[in-house]
Design an enzyme around this catalytic site. Structure first.
Site, PDB file in Angstrom:
ATOM      1  CE  LYS A 186     -11.309  17.640  -8.346  1.00  7.49           C
ATOM      2  NZ  LYS A 186     -10.249  18.016  -9.300  1.00  7.49           N
ATOM      3  CD  GLU A 247      -8.012  19.768 -21.901  1.00  6.15           C
ATOM      4  OE1 GLU A 247      -8.731  18.995 -21.236  1.00  6.15           O
ATOM      5  OE2 GLU A 247      -8.222  20.976 -21.963  1.00  6.15           O
ATOM      6  CG  PHE A 277     -21.102  23.134 -26.418  1.00  3.91           C
ATOM      7  CD1 PHE A 277     -21.874  22.363 -27.273  1.00  3.91           C
ATOM      8  CD2 PHE A 277     -19.720  23.022 -26.492  1.00  3.91           C
ATOM      9  CE1 PHE A 277     -21.279  21.492 -28.176  1.00  3.91           C
ATOM     10  CE2 PHE A 277     -19.116  22.158 -27.390  1.00  3.91           C
ATOM     11  CZ  PHE A 277     -19.901  21.386 -28.235  1.00  3.91           C
TER      12      PHE A 277
HETATM   13  P1  ADP Z   1      -6.560  17.825 -15.054  1.00  4.82           P
HETATM   14  O1  ADP Z   1      -7.379  19.048 -15.118  1.00  4.82           O
HETATM   15  O2  ADP Z   1      -5.433  17.914 -14.065  1.00  4.82           O
HETATM   16  O3  ADP Z   1      -6.088  17.390 -16.405  1.00  4.82           O
HETATM   17  P2  ADP Z   1      -8.621  15.846 -15.200  1.00  4.82           P
HETATM   18  O4  ADP Z   1      -9.849  15.934 -14.342  1.00  4.82           O
HETATM   19  O5  ADP Z   1      -8.743  16.181 -16.629  1.00  4.82           O
HETATM   20  O6  ADP Z   1      -7.525  16.687 -14.501  1.00  4.82           O
HETATM   21  O7  ADP Z   1      -8.092  14.384 -15.003  1.00  4.82           O
HETATM   22  C1  ADP Z   1      -7.015  13.956 -15.785  1.00  4.82           C
HETATM   23  C2  ADP Z   1      -6.136  12.956 -15.084  1.00  4.82           C
HETATM   24  O8  ADP Z   1      -6.869  11.782 -14.768  1.00  4.82           O
HETATM   25  C3  ADP Z   1      -5.049  12.545 -16.029  1.00  4.82           C
HETATM   26  O9  ADP Z   1      -3.896  13.367 -15.902  1.00  4.82           O
HETATM   27  C4  ADP Z   1      -4.766  11.099 -15.611  1.00  4.82           C
HETATM   28  O10 ADP Z   1      -3.750  11.084 -14.626  1.00  4.82           O
HETATM   29  C5  ADP Z   1      -6.074  10.646 -14.999  1.00  4.82           C
HETATM   30  N1  ADP Z   1      -6.898   9.750 -15.846  1.00  4.82           N
HETATM   31  C6  ADP Z   1      -7.577   8.673 -15.386  1.00  4.82           C
HETATM   32  N2  ADP Z   1      -8.247   8.052 -16.364  1.00  4.82           N
HETATM   33  C7  ADP Z   1      -8.015   8.747 -17.510  1.00  4.82           C
HETATM   34  C8  ADP Z   1      -8.446   8.569 -18.858  1.00  4.82           C
HETATM   35  N3  ADP Z   1      -9.248   7.573 -19.227  1.00  4.82           N
HETATM   36  N4  ADP Z   1      -8.020   9.476 -19.783  1.00  4.82           N
HETATM   37  C9  ADP Z   1      -7.220  10.485 -19.426  1.00  4.82           C
HETATM   38  N5  ADP Z   1      -6.773  10.693 -18.160  1.00  4.82           N
HETATM   39  C10 ADP Z   1      -7.156   9.832 -17.187  1.00  4.82           C
HETATM   40  N1  RBF Z   2     -14.014  22.255 -24.973  1.00  4.89           N
HETATM   41  C1  RBF Z   2     -14.745  23.209 -25.581  1.00  4.89           C
HETATM   42  O1  RBF Z   2     -14.842  24.310 -25.081  1.00  4.89           O
HETATM   43  N2  RBF Z   2     -15.366  22.969 -26.781  1.00  4.89           N
HETATM   44  C2  RBF Z   2     -15.320  21.776 -27.389  1.00  4.89           C
HETATM   45  O2  RBF Z   2     -15.902  21.600 -28.460  1.00  4.89           O
HETATM   46  C3  RBF Z   2     -14.574  20.724 -26.753  1.00  4.89           C
HETATM   47  N3  RBF Z   2     -14.501  19.495 -27.312  1.00  4.89           N
HETATM   48  C4  RBF Z   2     -13.781  18.520 -26.699  1.00  4.89           C
HETATM   49  C5  RBF Z   2     -13.711  17.251 -27.278  1.00  4.89           C
HETATM   50  C6  RBF Z   2     -12.981  16.231 -26.670  1.00  4.89           C
HETATM   51  C7  RBF Z   2     -12.918  14.885 -27.328  1.00  4.89           C
HETATM   52  C8  RBF Z   2     -12.296  16.480 -25.463  1.00  4.89           C
HETATM   53  C9  RBF Z   2     -11.515  15.396 -24.791  1.00  4.89           C
HETATM   54  C10 RBF Z   2     -12.366  17.726 -24.867  1.00  4.89           C
HETATM   55  C11 RBF Z   2     -13.100  18.774 -25.477  1.00  4.89           C
HETATM   56  N4  RBF Z   2     -13.185  20.048 -24.926  1.00  4.89           N
HETATM   57  C12 RBF Z   2     -13.917  21.027 -25.537  1.00  4.89           C
HETATM   58  C13 RBF Z   2     -12.325  20.403 -23.786  1.00  4.89           C
HETATM   59  C14 RBF Z   2     -12.973  20.312 -22.442  1.00  4.89           C
HETATM   60  O3  RBF Z   2     -13.642  21.519 -22.214  1.00  4.89           O
HETATM   61  C15 RBF Z   2     -11.827  20.117 -21.448  1.00  4.89           C
HETATM   62  O4  RBF Z   2     -11.305  18.845 -21.643  1.00  4.89           O
HETATM   63  C16 RBF Z   2     -12.270  20.280 -20.040  1.00  4.89           C
HETATM   64  O5  RBF Z   2     -12.611  21.599 -19.826  1.00  4.89           O
HETATM   65  C17 RBF Z   2     -11.170  19.883 -19.077  1.00  4.89           C
HETATM   66  O6  RBF Z   2     -10.045  20.666 -19.184  1.00  4.89           O
HETATM   67 MG    MG Z   3      -7.426  17.328 -18.076  1.00  4.82          MG
END
Ligand code: ADP
Ligand code: RBF
Ligand code: MG
Length: 317
Positions: A186, A247, A277
């Site tokens: 989102k 994650e 950031f």
């Molecule tokens: P949450 O905060 O619950 O982890 P996210 O907004 O990060 O929610 O969405 C993650 C969910 O979206 C995953 O748990 C999975 O079910 C789904 N999803 C769909 N596409 C992807 C993707 N390319 N990589 C990871 N999760 C994905």
């Molecule tokens: N969150 C941070 O606060 N700092 C980061 O440098 C950062 N790097 C990320 C790099 C990758 C490849 C991914 C997948 C996530 C990263 N995040 C980082 C986490 C991100 O804030 C988090 O996935 C979202 O807040 C959703 O939980």
């Molecule tokens: Mg997530």
């Protein structure tokens, strides 16, 4: 950073709890790589007694010099001799002045003593709040993977390729996808399939790698299709999470969510430390860049062939 020219590295890392534990090789991540590098480049170094013991038990490190001087152990409490004198003696036994020593510390008081002697201290601490406390250190890192020796006048590591650090020991882990913080898709447009960090750590033979951004391969549920992935391990400093999360963002468009499904991960390279950031856009841009870095790195060599690792295959039904 001003011009610094160090001629030795003191590893003031307390590993006593680790070596007395279950016998697993839970050395601080990256320490074997560092010691191998120091030896290959004939850089004098010193270690804590517990670290030396752990290194001697390490299968990767049969070459560890037995003549390596030892720093006083942290857990020894109030040392018989003041710490200052002991640090001085170690520098002396390496044939160097304290100003020529780079010291890696995890303890605040010891960092101060080393700095008072003129040593250059690099602090190691996983959490942002702890890193901020090391005011006398030259820098504070979340792991040894981020140590850039060339900044201290020492020979640089040569194992970074395509902007990533391949891990000497890949991490294989799996678990059900759980609900995360509800902002990946989102807020950022980057869905991350969260795993339960505590449960993962408990189920692993090895410890989780240090906090940071990593890449590798992933597969989901009953499918044998393997996807590229980039992931973060840590506290998301931008959001100041109170819980450690694991994650991965799978670099593929899925038609639907897969909460509850088994996610299998093979983590084979390190990309960068977690960062803070000033804007959400900057965070998003950096994560997209991480994805490009991983895509590039996963094209070649052993990182590419990890795709075929048996661990990524679904369990037979
Ligand atoms: P949450 O905060 O619950 O982890 P996210 O907004 O990060 O929610 O969405 C993650 C969910 O979206 C995953 O748990 C999975 O079910 C789904 N999803 C769909 N596409 C992807 C993707 N390319 N990589 C990871 N999760 C994905
Ligand atoms: N969150 C941070 O606060 N700092 C980061 O440098 C950062 N790097 C990320 C790099 C990758 C490849 C991914 C997948 C996530 C990263 N995040 C980082 C986490 C991100 O804030 C988090 O996935 C979202 O807040 C959703 O939980
Ligand atoms: Mg997530």
């Amino acid at each position: 950073m001003k011009d610094i020219h160090c001629g030795s590295v003191l590893l003031d890392l307390d590993c006593s709890q680790i070596t007395e534990g279950n016998g697993l090789n839970n050395l601080p991540a990256g320490v074997e790589r560092l010691v191998v590098h120091l030896e290959a480049n004939s850089i004098p170094y010193a270690v804590s007694p517990s670290l030396r013991q752990a290194l001697e038990n390490s299968p990767q490190l049969r070459t560890c010099q037995t003549s390596t001087p030892c720093l006083p152990e942290q857990s020894d409490g109030a040392a018989s001799e003041p710490l200052r004198a002991q640090f001085q003696a170690v520098a002396h036994s390496l044939g160097l002045k304290p100003e020529e020593c780079l010291i890696v510390v995890t303890d605040l008081a010891r960092c101060q003593v080393a700095c008072d002697l003129g040593m250059t201290a690099v602090a190691l601490a996983e959490r942002k709040e702890d890193r901020q406390k090391f005011e006398s250190s030259i820098c504070a890192l979340s792991s040894l993977f981020d140590l850039r020796l060339e900044e201290f006048g020492l020979p640089a590591f040569t194992d970074w390729v395509d902007n990533v650090l391949p891990l000497a020991q890949v991490l294989r882990c799996k678990g059900p996808v759980v609900k995360g913080f509800g902002r990946g898709s989102k807020m950022l447009g980057i869905p991350t399939a969260n795993l339960e960090a505590e449960a993962l750590a408990a189920s692993l033979q090895e410890v989780l790698p240090p906090c940071g951004i990593y890449g590798g391969w992933a597969s989901v549920g009953n499918s044998a299709t393997v996807y590229q992935m980039v992931m973060s391990i840590g506290w998301n400093p931008y959001f100041d999470n109170k819980q450690k999360s694991v994650e991965p963002w799978l670099l593929h468009e899925f038609p639907e969510d897969f909460y509850g499904e088994e996610l299998r991960l093979l983590v084979d390279h390190y990309i960068r430390p977690e960062a803070n950031f000033t804007t959400l856009e900057a965070l998003v841009e950096t994560i997209h860049n991480d994805a490009d870095v991983a895509r590039g790195a996963l094209q070649h060599g052993s990182l590419a062939s990890d795709r075929d690792d048996a661990f990524l295959k679904p369990n037979p039904v």
